[in-house]
Design a protein around this motif. Sequence first.
Motif, PDB file in Angstrom:
ATOM      1  N   PHE A   1       2.281   9.328   5.824  1.00 51.10           N
ATOM      2  CA  PHE A   1       1.663   9.420   4.498  1.00 51.10           C
ATOM      3  C   PHE A   1       0.436  10.335   4.527  1.00 51.10           C
ATOM      4  CE2 PHE A   1       4.264   5.664   4.338  1.00 51.10           C
ATOM      5  CZ  PHE A   1       4.830   5.739   3.073  1.00 51.10           C
ATOM      6  N   THR A   2       0.424  11.284   5.470  1.00 51.02           N
ATOM      7  CA  THR A   2      -0.711  12.208   5.548  1.00 51.02           C
ATOM      8  C   THR A   2      -0.658  13.186   4.375  1.00 51.02           C
ATOM      9  OG1 THR A   2       0.662  13.579   6.964  1.00 51.02           O
ATOM     10  CG2 THR A   2      -0.958  12.157   8.064  1.00 51.02           C
ATOM     11  N   MET A   3      -1.832  13.643   3.944  1.00 49.33           N
ATOM     12  CA  MET A   3      -1.894  14.647   2.875  1.00 49.33           C
ATOM     13  C   MET A   3      -1.649  16.023   3.473  1.00 49.33           C
ATOM     14  SD  MET A   3      -2.387  13.414  -0.165  1.00 49.33           S
ATOM     15  CE  MET A   3      -2.871  14.736  -1.261  1.00 49.33           C
TER      16      MET A   3
ATOM     17  N   SER B   1      -9.566  11.633  -6.367  1.00 52.04           N
ATOM     18  CA  SER B   1      -8.782  10.861  -5.397  1.00 52.04           C
ATOM     19  C   SER B   1      -7.430  11.541  -5.182  1.00 52.04           C
ATOM     20  CB  SER B   1      -8.586   9.409  -5.849  1.00 52.04           C
ATOM     21  OG  SER B   1      -7.871   9.371  -7.043  1.00 52.04           O
ATOM     22  N   GLU B   2      -6.811  11.230  -4.066  1.00 56.11           N
ATOM     23  CA  GLU B   2      -5.517  11.839  -3.733  1.00 56.11           C
ATOM     24  C   GLU B   2      -4.753  10.896  -2.820  1.00 56.11           C
ATOM     25  OE1 GLU B   2      -6.785  15.516  -1.850  1.00 56.11           O
ATOM     26  OE2 GLU B   2      -7.115  14.496   0.061  1.00 56.11           O
ATOM     27  N   TRP B   3      -3.442  10.969  -2.868  1.00 57.30           N
ATOM     28  CA  TRP B   3      -2.623  10.118  -1.999  1.00 57.30           C
ATOM     29  C   TRP B   3      -1.209  10.692  -1.866  1.00 57.30           C
ATOM     30  CZ3 TRP B   3      -4.088   8.798  -6.963  1.00 57.30           C
ATOM     31  CH2 TRP B   3      -3.062   8.612  -7.898  1.00 57.30           C
ATOM     32  N   THR B   4      -0.507  10.154  -0.888  1.00 55.93           N
ATOM     33  CA  THR B   4       0.882  10.549  -0.658  1.00 55.93           C
ATOM     34  C   THR B   4       1.794   9.351  -0.877  1.00 55.93           C
ATOM     35  OG1 THR B   4       0.103  12.009   1.089  1.00 55.93           O
ATOM     36  CG2 THR B   4       2.458  11.580   1.043  1.00 55.93           C
TER      37      THR B   4
ATOM     38  N   GLN C   1       0.796  -1.231   0.000  1.00 57.56           N
ATOM     39  CA  GLN C   1       0.000   0.000   0.000  1.00 57.56           C
ATOM     40  C   GLN C   1       0.829   1.282   0.000  1.00 57.56           C
ATOM     41  OE1 GLN C   1      -2.557   0.352   3.417  1.00 57.56           O
ATOM     42  NE2 GLN C   1      -3.575   2.189   2.616  1.00 57.56           N
ATOM     43  N   PHE C   2       1.881   1.310   0.807  1.00 58.03           N
ATOM     44  CA  PHE C   2       2.628   2.561   0.941  1.00 58.03           C
ATOM     45  C   PHE C   2       3.948   2.564   0.179  1.00 58.03           C
ATOM     46  CE2 PHE C   2      -0.051   2.502   4.818  1.00 58.03           C
ATOM     47  CZ  PHE C   2      -0.797   3.635   4.523  1.00 58.03           C
TER      48      PHE C   2
ATOM     49  N   TYR D   1       3.010  14.240  -3.381  1.00 55.78           N
ATOM     50  CA  TYR D   1       1.542  14.162  -3.356  1.00 55.78           C
ATOM     51  C   TYR D   1       0.997  13.994  -4.771  1.00 55.78           C
ATOM     52  CZ  TYR D   1       2.489  16.321   1.179  1.00 55.78           C
ATOM     53  OH  TYR D   1       2.978  16.594   2.426  1.00 55.78           O
TER      54      TYR D   1
ATOM     55  N   TRP E   1      -2.807  13.923  -7.080  1.00 58.70           N
ATOM     56  CA  TRP E   1      -4.254  14.182  -7.127  1.00 58.70           C
ATOM     57  C   TRP E   1      -4.766  13.748  -8.497  1.00 58.70           C
ATOM     58  CZ3 TRP E   1      -0.573  17.544  -5.368  1.00 58.70           C
ATOM     59  CH2 TRP E   1      -0.692  18.011  -4.046  1.00 58.70           C
TER      60      TRP E   1
ATOM     61  N   THR F   1       2.420   3.947  -5.451  1.00 57.56           N
ATOM     62  CA  THR F   1       1.898   5.316  -5.294  1.00 57.56           C
ATOM     63  C   THR F   1       2.412   6.208  -6.419  1.00 57.56           C
ATOM     64  OG1 THR F   1       3.752   5.793  -3.802  1.00 57.56           O
ATOM     65  CG2 THR F   1       1.657   5.208  -2.772  1.00 57.56           C
TER      66      THR F   1
END
Length: 409
Positions: free
Chosen positions: A299-301, A328-331, A55-56, A249, A251, A61
């Motif tokens: 992994f916070t936005m 959607s968004e992710w770090t 996942q991370f 980051y 998006w 990512t």
Amino acid sequence: MLTQTAFSSSKPKRRSYDVVIVGGAIMGASVAWYLSNNADFNGSVLVVEKDPTYQFTSTMTTTSCIRQQFSTELNVRISQYAAEVINNFREHMGGDKRVPDLSIQNFGYMYLADNQGFADVLRKNQQVQLAAGAHTQLLTAAEIKQQYPFYQLDDIVLGSINLVNEGYFDSTAVFDWWRRKSCEQGVEYVANQVVAINCNKAGNRVATITLDSGEVIACGQLVNATGPRADVTAKMAGIALPVEPRKRYSWVFTAEQPLDQALPLTIDPAGVHVRESGHGTYQAGGHALIDPAADYDDFTMDNTLWEEHIWPVLAKRIPQFEAIRVTSEWTGHYAYNVLDHNAILGPHTEVENFIFLNGFSGHGLQQAPAMGRGIAEWIVYGEYRSMDLSAFGYGRIVDNLPLVENAII
Ligand SMILES: Cc1cc2nc3c(=O)[nH]c(=O)nc-3n(C[C@H](O)[C@H](O)[C@H](O)COP(=O)(O)OP(=O)(O)OC[C@H]3O[C@@H](n4cnc5c(N)ncnc54)[C@H](O)[C@@H]3O)c2cc1C
């Protein structure tokens, strides 16, 4: 989609392996595949992966693109080989009919320069790229406008784009098939974590690793493929590595008025990039202006970054992006080599069976074929055979001699 078939257990079947690969994402999977597919290699390979969901990881990512626009010939050649692998993927995997045909969606990378200094860098890079056989074109603002009328280019003095082997590719399929096929060819993947690396008395060889579950496993060669945690792994063997996690980051958004042609992966001089993502969606990426090493598990936005920086830059460059909606968004983390932004590859200068496969920043997916093949060759033959990758060696870190890659996104 990633299959979970690779992991049969958290417990290794043996007490000793010829090669232990720590980290089973794209880099670990690449070495495992090239080793298992090498007719001159019949050793045992264990891949230890602490998070089978991935996942991370950087690998999951990512923006998943390939480019030829690098500033050094070697990095161009590495991406050329990646394009060869992607464009002939089934053949690369032995003609297996289960393996999909892949291709590169060639929308190109559009570098935009808003000052003469950076325009000169693009001109210089183009010479390196052309000499290596890439197809980079330099465009004036008027020429860009003619081909891509949606850009606002008042501040732009030069653009650089290449439409051959440059754009999106399905990196998840590459990763997945490398894992599946290497397991079928005898590589063992376990869901476990390496918590200690134990050297011999002389301190010049890794003797064993210790797993989180307590097992101690002997290894002939150890490959560090732990991405943004590469320095933690190196430290277990008493080795310093100038690689740190940096937050990046992403998006995905839809536009009220989608563009009527493909959007190149556009690198705005304001430090934002955006690309076509298919079916009227787009993917943007960026980082905070102050960009320190991140905590390994952070992994916070950054919720203000989109509103205050990314979106305004996008809307200024492409006025149709004034009305957009984030879906959607992710770090993710880059494994960032602070010395020279380039890979660190091959054996340690003193701990001779500790092998680096580290520091790939934002270009590791496309480097995985050449790097994995190179490390497999080094393990089997004690030398790089297909492509000389020795410039990436750890010796330059010790000697503080940077091998700078300046085309970093
Ligand atoms: C936002 C973003 C965009 C990117 N875009 C692109 C792009 O467009 N094109 C491109 O080529 N590259 C891109 N990259 C870079 C690319 O994704 C990475 O360089 C590449 O995925 C690195 O793979 P890796 O296997 O080295 O690291 P990772 O994918 O991070 O894998 C490391 C693995 O090691 C495991 N691990 C760590 N410590 C241990 C331990 N002690 N024991 C067992 N397992 C352990 C982790 O769980 C993980 O699975 C991007 C990266 C990011 C973050």
